[in-house]
Design an enzyme around this catalytic site. Structure first.
Site, PDB file in Angstrom:
ATOM      1  N   SER A  20       0.826  -1.214   0.000  1.00 33.14           N
ATOM      2  CA  SER A  20       0.000   0.000   0.000  1.00 33.14           C
ATOM      3  C   SER A  20       0.856   1.258   0.000  1.00 33.14           C
ATOM      4  O   SER A  20       0.332   2.367  -0.073  1.00 33.14           O
ATOM      5  CB  SER A  20      -0.948   0.008   1.205  1.00 33.14           C
ATOM      6  OG  SER A  20      -0.240  -0.127   2.415  1.00 33.14           O
ATOM      7  N   ASN A 107      -2.782  -2.004  13.295  1.00 30.95           N
ATOM      8  CA  ASN A 107      -4.230  -1.799  13.179  1.00 30.95           C
ATOM      9  C   ASN A 107      -4.694  -0.517  13.874  1.00 30.95           C
ATOM     10  O   ASN A 107      -5.483   0.242  13.302  1.00 30.95           O
ATOM     11  CB  ASN A 107      -4.981  -3.010  13.746  1.00 30.95           C
ATOM     12  CG  ASN A 107      -4.733  -4.262  12.909  1.00 30.95           C
ATOM     13  OD1 ASN A 107      -4.174  -4.172  11.822  1.00 30.95           O
ATOM     14  ND2 ASN A 107      -5.131  -5.417  13.418  1.00 30.95           N
ATOM     15  N   HIS A 153     -38.827  24.083 -13.590  1.00 33.72           N
ATOM     16  CA  HIS A 153     -38.774  23.287 -14.829  1.00 33.72           C
ATOM     17  C   HIS A 153     -37.906  23.966 -15.889  1.00 33.72           C
ATOM     18  O   HIS A 153     -38.112  23.734 -17.089  1.00 33.72           O
ATOM     19  CB  HIS A 153     -40.176  23.034 -15.408  1.00 33.72           C
ATOM     20  CG  HIS A 153     -41.186  22.588 -14.399  1.00 33.72           C
ATOM     21  ND1 HIS A 153     -41.436  21.257 -14.119  1.00 33.72           N
ATOM     22  CD2 HIS A 153     -41.995  23.300 -13.569  1.00 33.72           C
ATOM     23  CE1 HIS A 153     -42.361  21.173 -13.176  1.00 33.72           C
ATOM     24  NE2 HIS A 153     -42.713  22.402 -12.822  1.00 33.72           N
ATOM     25  N   SER A 274     -11.551  26.353 -28.307  1.00 35.37           N
ATOM     26  CA  SER A 274     -11.679  25.174 -29.138  1.00 35.37           C
ATOM     27  C   SER A 274     -10.542  25.186 -30.159  1.00 35.37           C
ATOM     28  O   SER A 274     -10.157  26.239 -30.652  1.00 35.37           O
ATOM     29  CB  SER A 274     -13.024  25.195 -29.862  1.00 35.37           C
ATOM     30  OG  SER A 274     -12.968  24.382 -31.010  1.00 35.37           O
ATOM     31  N   LYS A 280     -15.229  29.913 -29.924  1.00 33.84           N
ATOM     32  CA  LYS A 280     -15.684  29.222 -28.718  1.00 33.84           C
ATOM     33  C   LYS A 280     -14.920  29.625 -27.467  1.00 33.84           C
ATOM     34  O   LYS A 280     -13.712  29.816 -27.481  1.00 33.84           O
ATOM     35  CB  LYS A 280     -15.514  27.709 -28.899  1.00 33.84           C
ATOM     36  CG  LYS A 280     -16.444  27.138 -29.938  1.00 33.84           C
ATOM     37  CD  LYS A 280     -17.795  26.827 -29.353  1.00 33.84           C
ATOM     38  CE  LYS A 280     -17.681  25.650 -28.438  1.00 33.84           C
ATOM     39  NZ  LYS A 280     -18.565  24.569 -28.699  1.00 33.84           N
ATOM     40  N   ASN A 282     -15.197  27.722 -23.868  1.00 36.27           N
ATOM     41  CA  ASN A 282     -15.912  26.602 -23.262  1.00 36.27           C
ATOM     42  C   ASN A 282     -15.802  26.600 -21.740  1.00 36.27           C
ATOM     43  O   ASN A 282     -14.748  26.911 -21.189  1.00 36.27           O
ATOM     44  CB  ASN A 282     -15.378  25.280 -23.809  1.00 36.27           C
ATOM     45  CG  ASN A 282     -15.718  25.114 -25.283  1.00 36.27           C
ATOM     46  OD1 ASN A 282     -16.737  25.608 -25.746  1.00 36.27           O
ATOM     47  ND2 ASN A 282     -14.849  24.448 -26.007  1.00 36.27           N
ATOM     48  N   GLU A 287     -17.749  22.233 -16.225  1.00 37.36           N
ATOM     49  CA  GLU A 287     -18.139  20.881 -16.647  1.00 37.36           C
ATOM     50  C   GLU A 287     -17.384  19.812 -15.858  1.00 37.36           C
ATOM     51  O   GLU A 287     -17.928  18.757 -15.522  1.00 37.36           O
ATOM     52  CB  GLU A 287     -17.885  20.708 -18.146  1.00 37.36           C
ATOM     53  CG  GLU A 287     -18.840  21.552 -18.981  1.00 37.36           C
ATOM     54  CD  GLU A 287     -18.435  21.563 -20.442  1.00 37.36           C
ATOM     55  OE1 GLU A 287     -19.173  20.994 -21.250  1.00 37.36           O
ATOM     56  OE2 GLU A 287     -17.384  22.134 -20.781  1.00 37.36           O
ATOM     57  N   TYR A 314     -10.112  -6.138  12.209  1.00 34.71           N
ATOM     58  CA  TYR A 314      -9.452  -5.712  10.982  1.00 34.71           C
ATOM     59  C   TYR A 314      -9.415  -6.818   9.924  1.00 34.71           C
ATOM     60  O   TYR A 314      -9.160  -7.977  10.225  1.00 34.71           O
ATOM     61  CB  TYR A 314      -8.005  -5.278  11.299  1.00 34.71           C
ATOM     62  CG  TYR A 314      -7.225  -4.846  10.073  1.00 34.71           C
ATOM     63  CD1 TYR A 314      -7.314  -3.541   9.609  1.00 34.71           C
ATOM     64  CD2 TYR A 314      -6.433  -5.745   9.361  1.00 34.71           C
ATOM     65  CE1 TYR A 314      -6.614  -3.138   8.477  1.00 34.71           C
ATOM     66  CE2 TYR A 314      -5.730  -5.351   8.233  1.00 34.71           C
ATOM     67  CZ  TYR A 314      -5.828  -4.043   7.791  1.00 34.71           C
ATOM     68  OH  TYR A 314      -5.143  -3.660   6.671  1.00 34.71           O
ATOM     69  N   GLN A 319      -7.451  -2.005   3.756  1.00 33.30           N
ATOM     70  CA  GLN A 319      -6.346  -1.236   3.163  1.00 33.30           C
ATOM     71  C   GLN A 319      -6.850  -0.445   1.949  1.00 33.30           C
ATOM     72  O   GLN A 319      -6.288   0.583   1.602  1.00 33.30           O
ATOM     73  CB  GLN A 319      -5.224  -2.200   2.754  1.00 33.30           C
ATOM     74  CG  GLN A 319      -4.021  -1.535   2.135  1.00 33.30           C
ATOM     75  CD  GLN A 319      -2.826  -2.473   2.143  1.00 33.30           C
ATOM     76  OE1 GLN A 319      -2.200  -2.680   3.171  1.00 33.30           O
ATOM     77  NE2 GLN A 319      -2.518  -3.062   1.006  1.00 33.30           N
ATOM     78  N   LYS A 322      -8.193   3.749   1.616  1.00 31.87           N
ATOM     79  CA  LYS A 322      -7.535   5.046   1.416  1.00 31.87           C
ATOM     80  C   LYS A 322      -7.670   5.635   0.015  1.00 31.87           C
ATOM     81  O   LYS A 322      -7.962   6.838  -0.109  1.00 31.87           O
ATOM     82  CB  LYS A 322      -6.067   4.938   1.820  1.00 31.87           C
ATOM     83  CG  LYS A 322      -5.910   4.887   3.336  1.00 31.87           C
ATOM     84  CD  LYS A 322      -4.543   4.377   3.734  1.00 31.87           C
ATOM     85  CE  LYS A 322      -4.577   3.365   4.845  1.00 31.87           C
ATOM     86  NZ  LYS A 322      -5.214   2.069   4.515  1.00 31.87           N
TER      87      LYS A 322
HETATM   88  N1  ARG Z   1      -1.331  -1.191   5.322  1.00 32.71           N
HETATM   89  C1  ARG Z   1      -2.351  -1.628   6.213  1.00 32.71           C
HETATM   90  C2  ARG Z   1      -3.647  -0.858   5.928  1.00 32.71           C
HETATM   91  O1  ARG Z   1      -3.582   0.171   5.330  1.00 32.71           O
HETATM   92  C3  ARG Z   1      -1.945  -1.371   7.613  1.00 32.71           C
HETATM   93  C4  ARG Z   1      -2.589  -2.286   8.593  1.00 32.71           C
HETATM   94  C5  ARG Z   1      -2.064  -3.646   8.450  1.00 32.71           C
HETATM   95  N2  ARG Z   1      -2.570  -4.509   9.465  1.00 32.71           N
HETATM   96  C6  ARG Z   1      -2.532  -5.834   9.374  1.00 32.71           C
HETATM   97  N3  ARG Z   1      -3.068  -6.516  10.351  1.00 32.71           N
HETATM   98  N4  ARG Z   1      -2.050  -6.430   8.316  1.00 32.71           N
HETATM   99  O2  ARG Z   1      -4.716  -1.280   6.267  1.00 32.71           O
END
Ligand code: ARG
Length: 458
Positions: A20, A107, A153, A274, A280, A282, A287, A314, A319, A322
């Protein structure tokens, strides 16, 4: 990091699917701040010696300076930002670095880092939205008397003022900010110390770490703290609603900037040309704000679906929490900035707006209201009489107040010359003085209250 249990290292595919670091390196500031708070607490509680804690703290400072200068190195073998920092810390400090992870797990670490990141995204969104509100209020003040057609409308309905229309978005943004504030209040509890899932036997001080990181209190249940991401979903829902409002404003700007409308000239700085049609200009930025709203809502959906079937606590699926949050935050920041610039720097063609209001029979309701008020005609009947007047005006190709008195009395003899006072677009908006209404005096009051709330100087 777990070599003791394993005979073989991970395959190339495992390394790649597991890593990650390509995206969670964005959490480096939060990760280091969390570790600083944690190690200070470990030392204060006598869990780690003052000497080791000082070395760790100094090492973390060095890493922060390195990342600030050179960026975060991306080594898939180190998986994520937490292991990347710890591995560098080990290089810098030696075996003492291994004491940092006492009474902690990735975690609770990632849950803490991510909350800190989302909290900052909320604060940035709030600041951006406050700027957008200031732009809206400034333009609304300039245009408290500027008349335009109000639509339902997308058909001309009744005259309103441009100031009133802009202040409608001020209200939407006010609620968006309050949604972000609600999300922030719920988010602001510290998971650190929940450890892997069950808490820890070490005599940690969760109030201290929470306070050091600006949280209101520690989370109350360790399982919940490491396994829920509702704070991120809350943020994405608030971002979605905000993007949805921005998209409606963008849509109006696009329509208003079109040649048949001609209500507004968008700033050159937020438009494109354009490559083939020289005439034009735009509304690309608007948009894209409209388009980004779709992507932001997609991000919210993505995280909600990631979470929906997970057992406590967990799971690695989390993961994937994000990327949608990072993506949405970037898109939202751009959208807010683009709409702020558009509101601040667009040139409204007030003559054109006024003309559109006059030509659209926007004061027909005022004629009906006049018949009710002055001639004591039931509204339904007044509606009918007014319909006949509109029909005649349409035949003649004139505005309602350009019909002659003879024309009007031929339709209904109870009409008299006083009616013309009610038929102009100015009279129409001036009459709508009910609380929240479009009358310029009401709009000026709304603007004054908003200026005060935003701390804008007089
Ligand atoms: N990279 C992991 C995440 O973003 C961190 C947590 C990992 N925890 C584990 N028990 N493998 O979730």
């Amino acid at each position: 990091m777990w070599g003791g249990r394993f005979a073989d290292g991970p395959s190339a595919i495992m390394r790649e699917i597991n890593a990650s670091i390509p995206f969670d390196k964005a959490l480096w500031r939060q990760d280091i701040a969390g570790s600083q708070a944690h190690v200070a607490m470990l030392a204060a509680q006598g869990i780690v010696s003052a000497e080791d804690a000082a070395a760790i703290a100094e090492g973390l400072d060095t890493i922060a300076a390195e990342y600030e200068r050179d960026g975060v190195p991306e080594d898939w073998d180190l998986e994520d930002i937490h292991m990347t920092v710890e591995s560098r810390l080990t290089e810098l400090v030696g075996p003492a670095a291994g004491r940092l992870h006492t009474a902690r797990s990735r975690n609770d670490q990632v849950a803490t880092d991510f909350r800190l990141w989302v909290r900052q995204a909320i604060d940035e969104a709030d600041a951006g939205l406050a700027s957008l509100q200031r732009a809206l209020v400034a333009r609304a003040g300039e245009h408290a008397d500027s008349i335009m057609p109000g639509f339902t409308h997308l058909q001309t309905a009744q005259p309103v003022t441009l100031g009133h229309h802009l202040m409608a978005y001020y209200e939407m943004v006010l609620r968006d900010r309050s949604r972000f504030a609600d999300a922030r209040a719920r988010l602001n509890e510290c998971p650190l110390g929940s450890a892997a899932l069950a808490g820890t036997g070490f005599p940690i001080d969760r109030d201290a770490t929470g306070e050091a990181l600006g949280f209101d209190r520690p989370t109350a249940n360790s399982l919940d703290a490491v396994s829920d991401r509702d704070f991120a979903v809350d943020y994405l829902f608030a971002a979605s609603q905000c993007a949805l409002h921005l998209s409606r404003l963008a849509e109006e700007m696009i329509v208003w900037a079109s040649q048949p409308f001609g209500f507004v000239r968008l700033p050159d700085t937020l438009s494109t040309g354009s490559s083939i049609m020289p005439q034009k200009k735009n509304p690309d930025a608007a948009e894209l704000v409209r388009g980004h709203a779709g992507r932001i809502i997609g991000c919210a959906t993505s995280l909600a679906i990631t979470m929906k079937g997970l057992p406590l606590a967990y799971s690695k699926d989390m993961q994937d929490d994000k990327p949608p949050v990072f993506e949405a935050a970037g898109l939202l920041a751009l959208s807010i900035a683009a709409m702020t610039g558009m509101v601040a720097d667009s040139a409204f063609d007030t003559a054109r707006m006024r003309q559109a209001a006059e030509l659209g029979y926007a004061t027909a309701t005022d004629l009906a209201d006049w018949l009710v008020r002055e001639a004591d005609i039931p509204f339904r009947e007044a509606h009918h009489v007014t319909g006949a007047a509109v029909k005649l005006a349409e035949q003649r190709g004139v505005a309602l107040d350009k019909l002659s008195l003879d024309d009007l009395t031929a339709i209904d003899e109870r009409i008299d010359a006083r009616v013309f006072d009610a038929l102009s677009v100015d009279a129409s908006v001036a009459a709508r003085t009910s609380y929240g209404g479009t009358a310029p005096e009401r709009v000026r009051e709304q603007v004054a209250a908003a200026r005060e709330a935003l701390g804008m100087e007089e």
